[in-house]
Design an enzyme around this catalytic site. Structure first.
Site, short mmCIF file in Angstrom:
data_model
loop_
_atom_site.label_atom_id
_atom_site.label_comp_id
_atom_site.label_asym_id
_atom_site.label_seq_id
_atom_site.Cartn_x
_atom_site.Cartn_y
_atom_site.Cartn_z
N LYS A 15 0.59 -1.12 -0.20
CA LYS A 15 0.03 -0.16 -0.16
C LYS A 15 0.91 0.97 0.10
CE LYS A 15 -4.96 0.42 0.96
NZ LYS A 15 -5.81 -0.19 -0.47
N GLY A 44 -19.85 6.65 5.53
CA GLY A 44 -18.72 6.86 4.31
C GLY A 44 -19.13 6.89 3.01
N MET A 82 -12.98 5.60 6.72
CA MET A 82 -11.88 5.16 7.87
C MET A 82 -11.19 3.83 8.10
SD MET A 82 -10.26 8.48 7.21
CE MET A 82 -8.87 8.29 8.12
N ASN A 129 -10.79 -1.00 5.06
CA ASN A 129 -9.96 -1.55 4.86
C ASN A 129 -9.30 -1.31 6.68
OD1 ASN A 129 -9.38 -2.73 2.82
ND2 ASN A 129 -8.54 -1.00 1.88
C1 PPY Z 1 -8.09 -2.54 -1.36
O1 PPY Z 1 -8.51 -3.58 -2.38
O2 PPY Z 1 -7.67 -2.02 -1.24
C2 PPY Z 1 -7.42 -2.08 -3.06
O3 PPY Z 1 -6.30 -1.21 -2.65
C3 PPY Z 1 -7.45 -2.74 -4.20
C4 PPY Z 1 -6.16 -2.63 -5.33
C5 PPY Z 1 -5.19 -3.03 -5.61
C6 PPY Z 1 -4.21 -2.10 -6.28
C7 PPY Z 1 -4.76 -1.84 -7.75
C8 PPY Z 1 -5.93 -2.17 -7.75
C9 PPY Z 1 -7.00 -2.47 -6.53
#
Ligand code: PPY
Length: 357
Positions: free
Chosen positions: A87, A189, A248, A270
């Site tokens: 990420k 959100g 968030m 997430n």
């Molecule tokens: C996520 O599911 O939180 C993502 O980041 C998905 C994602 C990751 C990379 C490219 C496209 C989507």
């Protein structure tokens, strides 16, 4: 050099992080920090979206990126995708537009390119198809531009669809009904994903209550769907069947569980739970938790399915439908093994990663 006092939270984060690599860049002109975190390439190149927002400190931004990257490893493993977890965040004083945005994205995407495919990225909070389109010109390790729209479906559409189905599976599991008619869902959100999810829930007959720190996002949904609203600081107290965090992360701590008026927690955000005891506290309170990285995995399935693995629309939809099966497997094993759904999901992930649980 003078001793610099350490933020104990990020210090702890470094000590506990199990990831592989972190790349950082400081943009002196804007004051932005960029962090790319590669948590795991065990199952393939590390995949994860690029988040753009402001943070109190650069350390807070890095901490969030490390945390989210780890969550992506779990998401990809649970989704059975040949992708690892990563990420990145672009921590900005203010979210920029126009030429300044492009200048920053150009500097940022050079980092992605420097990793030579170890990290592959896409959209996340405050980055959209246009940004991805722009970055794609500078790096082939960017997914989620308009090239990735299939049958009119974008990553956000796929994430919302998977989340909608995940909510339905949770309701089915808890209430033995496949109808969302009259089911009250609080959507926390209503950005790219939460807004779409709201529309799907309304169409399915749910009574939807929306909340957002950005008022401008609320009005169109009220006008279009007649949904109710709740103030952001009251969202955990709102009586409902399903609480769906869609913004968030780390929004529910163990100390919040007593406040929740929901029977189910399932949404698109997430890393929704904060602290180690929260999943157990939810379980003890009789609240069914649909693990976030399973419920929200539709976007990753779509992005990598379409742009990396060559899946057609039917194949993508089939995988998204599989979220139902994975959730049922998690709920069943949580019951049988007398553990939280988070723990049960973690065991599936450990198995896929070849770790002993
Ligand atoms: C996520 O599911 O939180 C993502 O980041 C998905 C994602 C990751 C990379 C490219 C496209 C989507």
């Amino acid at each position: 050099m003078n001793a610099v006092p350490f933020d104990s939270r990020s210090d702890a984060m470094f000590r506990s992080w199990t990831g592989e690599e972190i790349l950082a860049r400081h943009d002196a002109r804007s004051g932005a920090w960029m962090f790319v975190c590669v948590h795991s390439t065990r199952l393939g190149p590390a995949g994860g979206g690029t988040r753009m927002r402001s943070y109190g400190t650069p350390a807070a931004a890095l901490t969030e990126a490390m945390d989210l990257a780890e969550g992506m490893t779990r998401k990809m493993a649970a989704a059975d995708l040949p992708v690892g977890g990563g990420k990145s965040v672009i921590a900005v004083p203010r979210v920029p537009r126009g030429a300044e945005r492009e200048r920053l994205l150009t500097r940022y995407v050079a980092l992605v390119e420097a990793l030579g495919g170890t990290y592959i990225t896409g959209p996340d909070m405050n980055t959209n198809g246009d940004d991805l389109e722009f970055m794609r010109r500078h790096s082939e390790h960017v997914f989620g531009s308009s090239a990735g729209i299939q049958d009119g479906r974008s990553i956000a559409d796929a994430t919302a669809l998977g989340t909608f189905q995940g909510i339905r599976t949770c309701v089915e599991w808890a209430d033995r009904t496949d109808s969302l008619d009259g089911c009250t869902v609080v959507v926390q959100g209503v950005g790219e994903v939460g807004g779409r999810l709201t529309g799907m829930l309304v169409e399915a007959g749910a009574d939807v209550v929306v909340s957002d720190v950005d008022e401008a996002r609320i009005a169109p949904l009220v006008a279009r769907h007649g949904v109710r609203t709740v103030a952001p600081d009251r969202v955990l107290d709102e009586p409902c069947d399903v609480f769906a965090p869609c913004a968030m992360g780390r929004v529910i701590g163990a100390e919040d569980v007593g406040r929740l008026r929901a029977r189910i927690v399932a949404g698109a955000a997430n890393t929704q739970l904060r602290g180690t005891g929260t999943a157990d506290a939810l379980r003890a309170a009789g609240i069914l938790y649909g693990p976030d990285y399973i419920v929200n995995s539709g976007g990753a399935m779509h992005a990598f399915g379409v742009e990396m693995l060559g899946w057609n629309s039917a194949e993508v939809l089939e995988r998204i439908r599989g979220i139902d099966h994975t959730l049922r497997r998690v709920f069943t094993s949580a019951e049988q093994e007398d553990v939280s759904t988070e723990e049960a999901a973690g065991r599936i992930v450990a198995e896929r990663l070849g770790e002993t649980a």
